[in-house]
Write a protein that holds these residues in place. Structure first.
Motif, mmCIF file in Angstrom:
data_model
loop_
_atom_site.group_PDB
_atom_site.id
_atom_site.type_symbol
_atom_site.label_atom_id
_atom_site.label_comp_id
_atom_site.label_asym_id
_atom_site.label_seq_id
_atom_site.Cartn_x
_atom_site.Cartn_y
_atom_site.Cartn_z
ATOM 1 N N GLU A 125 0.694 -1.345 0.296
ATOM 2 C CA GLU A 125 0.227 -0.256 -0.078
ATOM 3 C C GLU A 125 1.173 1.460 -0.021
ATOM 4 O OE1 GLU A 125 -2.899 2.366 3.365
ATOM 5 O OE2 GLU A 125 -3.168 -0.167 3.063
ATOM 6 N N ILE A 126 0.313 1.648 -0.592
ATOM 7 C CA ILE A 126 1.191 3.509 -1.066
ATOM 8 C C ILE A 126 0.525 4.349 -0.283
ATOM 9 C CG2 ILE A 126 2.131 5.401 -2.939
ATOM 10 C CD1 ILE A 126 2.565 2.364 -4.541
ATOM 11 N N ALA A 127 -0.643 4.563 -0.328
ATOM 12 C CA ALA A 127 -1.141 5.681 0.009
ATOM 13 C C ALA A 127 -2.618 5.663 -0.148
ATOM 14 C CB ALA A 127 -1.684 7.253 -0.854
ATOM 15 N N ARG A 128 -3.701 6.310 1.007
ATOM 16 C CA ARG A 128 -5.235 5.347 1.275
ATOM 17 C C ARG A 128 -5.575 6.884 1.331
ATOM 18 N NH1 ARG A 128 -7.802 1.117 3.361
ATOM 19 N NH2 ARG A 128 -5.852 -0.101 2.970
ATOM 20 N N SER A 129 -7.170 7.032 0.987
ATOM 21 C CA SER A 129 -7.897 8.309 1.371
ATOM 22 C C SER A 129 -9.297 7.516 1.626
ATOM 23 C CB SER A 129 -8.015 8.738 -0.382
ATOM 24 O OG SER A 129 -9.207 8.211 -1.030
#
Length: 138
Positions: A125-129
């Protein structure tokens, strides 16, 4: 000697007519502005790039664009996960909203997924919103 009907009266009548027409026009425009709920602050946004863009696209597109702007190298293509490809309208809006980012159909590399994220092992996982996850899958 001034002849009857000549002199300052016609000039005064013209100015009165112009003022009456201008007042009628102002009242009419004010009524139209009330009917369409005119907001003067929006008028300043007419020539701003992307004005109103976030209100006119699905929230997934806005979040995906923000994630890619913060955590993505523009030279690498990005794939859409199965949840984002399921809805053709959402897929089309993602293609349009993420341009000039290249989108492809690979099952590896950088992938945008719907929440909760990828179900396959090995994805980082790189980024999450709130609705979208950006991952890197080998």
């Amino acid at each position: 000697m001034i002849k009857p009907g000549k002199g300052y009266r016609p000039a005064l009548q013209r100015w009165i007519a112009v003022l009456v027409i201008a007042a009628a026009l102002a009242v009419g425009l004010r009524g139209i502005a009330k009917d369409v709920h005119f907001d003067g602050s929006l008028l300043g946004q007419v020539f701003i790039a992307d004005a109103g863009w976030t209100q006119s696209v699905p929230p997934e597109v806005v979040e995906a664009r923000q994630l890619l702007a913060q955590h993505h190298d523009g030279n690498l293509p990005v794939a859409l996960g199965p949840g984002l490809k399921k809805d053709p309208l959402l897929q089309q809006r993602l293609w349009e909203g993420l341009y000039p980012t290249r989108l492809h159909d690979a099952a590896h590399g950088r992938i945008l997924w719907n929440m909760p994220g990828p179900q396959q092992p090995g994805c980082l996982e790189i980024a999450r919103s709130e609705r979208i996850v950006l991952v890197d899958c080998p």
